[in-house]
Design an enzyme around this catalytic site. Structure first.
Site, short mmCIF file in Angstrom:
data_model
loop_
_atom_site.label_atom_id
_atom_site.label_comp_id
_atom_site.label_asym_id
_atom_site.label_seq_id
_atom_site.Cartn_x
_atom_site.Cartn_y
_atom_site.Cartn_z
N ALA A 29 0.81 -1.23 -0.03
CA ALA A 29 -0.11 -0.04 -0.10
C ALA A 29 0.88 1.33 -0.04
O ALA A 29 0.92 2.20 0.79
CB ALA A 29 -1.11 0.07 1.24
N LEU A 30 1.76 1.40 -1.03
CA LEU A 30 3.04 2.20 -0.83
C LEU A 30 2.28 3.63 -1.24
O LEU A 30 1.23 3.95 -2.03
CB LEU A 30 3.79 2.03 -2.05
CG LEU A 30 4.25 0.42 -2.27
CD1 LEU A 30 5.44 0.16 -3.20
CD2 LEU A 30 5.15 0.29 -0.58
N HIS A 34 7.09 5.49 1.73
CA HIS A 34 7.91 4.57 1.05
C HIS A 34 8.55 4.91 -0.01
O HIS A 34 9.85 4.66 -0.19
CB HIS A 34 6.67 3.31 0.65
CG HIS A 34 6.00 2.80 1.73
ND1 HIS A 34 4.56 2.86 1.63
CD2 HIS A 34 6.23 2.14 2.50
CE1 HIS A 34 4.11 2.34 2.54
NE2 HIS A 34 5.22 1.55 3.37
N GLY A 144 12.28 4.15 8.06
CA GLY A 144 11.54 5.37 8.41
C GLY A 144 11.78 5.61 9.87
O GLY A 144 11.41 4.78 10.59
N LYS A 146 9.64 7.33 11.26
CA LYS A 146 8.24 7.34 11.66
C LYS A 146 8.09 5.98 12.74
O LYS A 146 7.39 6.15 13.79
CB LYS A 146 7.34 6.99 10.71
CG LYS A 146 5.81 6.80 10.87
CD LYS A 146 5.02 7.30 10.26
CE LYS A 146 3.49 7.00 10.39
NZ LYS A 146 3.28 5.61 10.48
N LEU A 181 2.41 10.34 6.78
CA LEU A 181 2.00 9.23 5.81
C LEU A 181 1.95 8.00 6.54
O LEU A 181 2.70 7.62 7.13
CB LEU A 181 2.53 9.49 4.46
CG LEU A 181 2.50 10.83 3.58
CD1 LEU A 181 3.04 10.45 2.32
CD2 LEU A 181 1.01 11.42 3.53
N SER A 182 1.00 7.02 6.06
CA SER A 182 0.87 5.89 6.73
C SER A 182 -0.18 4.89 5.77
O SER A 182 -1.30 5.67 5.40
CB SER A 182 0.33 5.78 8.09
OG SER A 182 -0.19 4.43 8.53
N SER A 183 0.23 3.73 5.72
CA SER A 183 -0.73 3.05 4.86
C SER A 183 -2.24 2.89 5.57
O SER A 183 -3.18 2.91 4.95
CB SER A 183 -0.23 1.48 4.70
OG SER A 183 0.83 1.52 4.19
#
Ligand code: AMP
Length: 274
Positions: A29-30, A34, A144, A146, A181-183
């Site tokens: 789920a790029l 990513h 990352g 994150k 950002l996150s899937s």
């Protein structure tokens, strides 16, 4: 780009790669986060390998393993566009065998914060990262900031197990409004997305306090908690050093401020490195 789904095919293809290899492991789920890792790997290496594998052993009972977004077609196009050389998309049976040898997260650092809230998560994460690094044997692997605790534990694993790979920490990519950002952001409704901004806002507030030389960790945590009230529930706010030891006072250049909160049914994490 070569797409590989089995270990045998992977090993064959890996032998043909010449020069330095950069590796970016993902669960698919790029998104732009990513992509920033992939771009950096592209800049710094002759060859780039990306893996997409939704790793079941790092999900706990009742977590979102089945619901986790899967976008195989789009991910392939994104990797092609980003000039990835090899895309590894194994099935579960390729990566795990029954009753296999397990490695575990360290007893303290692996079981505080994320590890306390999600006991066993880091064991599964380290298990798969160890497998992927051994398989790809890259010169550099990109992760990352994150997932700050994940990154710290991977660096520790590489140190403790004398692995010869350079772990490259990469900056957090955010949307125009500041949301990391996150899937999992795909789970958020527009209204929830708006409220989710309180995470990055709380970290901005913390950064402002540090810039104003208000370095007391308890005081910063209180302010951060105040800004996080828009979330449906707050899991934790923590101020630690890069080794994930709690701090009473912010140390410039050696501090990470972490927040975790739920908005609707989505668990969101964010942090800032100071
Ligand atoms: P995931 O697919 O969520 O397992 O993430 C794969 C890699 O991408 C991990 O190293 C993450 O830390 C990194 N990553 C995920 N989101 C972001 C982001 N917003 N900015 C930078 N890196 C990220």
């Amino acid at each position: 780009m070569r797409i590989v789904k089995t270990i045998e095919a992977f090993n064959e293809m890996r032998k043909t790669l010449q020069g330095s290899v950069g590796f970016v492991p993902t669960m698919g789920a790029l998104h732009e986060g990513h992509l920033s890792l992939i771009r950096r790997a592209r800049e710094e290496n002759d060859q780039v390998i990306v893996s997409i594998f939704v790793n079941p052993t790092q999900f706990l009972e009742g977590e979102d393993l089945d619901a986790y977004p899967r976008r195989e077609e789009a991910d392939i196009r994104i990797c092609e566009f980003a000039k990835v050389d090899m895309l590894f998309m194994p099935m579960m049976g390729q990566m795990y065998v029954p009753d296999e040898l397990r490695i575990g997260a360290p007893a303290i650092r692996g079981y505080i914060l994320e590890g306390a809230k999600r006991p066993g998560h880091f064991d599964g994460m380290l298990q798969i990262v160890m497998k992927l690094l051994n398989l790809t044997h890259p010169h550099r692997a990109y992760f990352g900031k994150k997932d700050a605790q994940q990154l710290a534990l991977i660096m520790q694993m590489v140190r403790d197990y004398f692995m010869s790979v350079e772990i490259v920490p990469c900056e957090i990519v955010r949307d125009g409004q500041g949301l990391a950002l996150s899937s999992r952001n795909t789970y958020l409704s527009p209204e929830e997305k708006e409220r989710a901004l309180c995470l990055s806002r709380s970290l901005k507030r913390a950064t402002e306090m540090v810039m104003a030389e208000r370095l007391d960790a308890a005081e910063i945590c209180l302010e951060v908690l105040g800004v996080l009230q828009e979330a449906d529930s707050i899991e934790y706010v923590a101020i630690v050093n890069r080794a994930f030891e709690p701090l009473e006072t912010v140390l410039l250049g050696d501090t990470i401020i972490l927040v975790v909160a739920w908005v609707g049914k989505t668990r969101l994490i964010d942090n800032v490195w100071i």
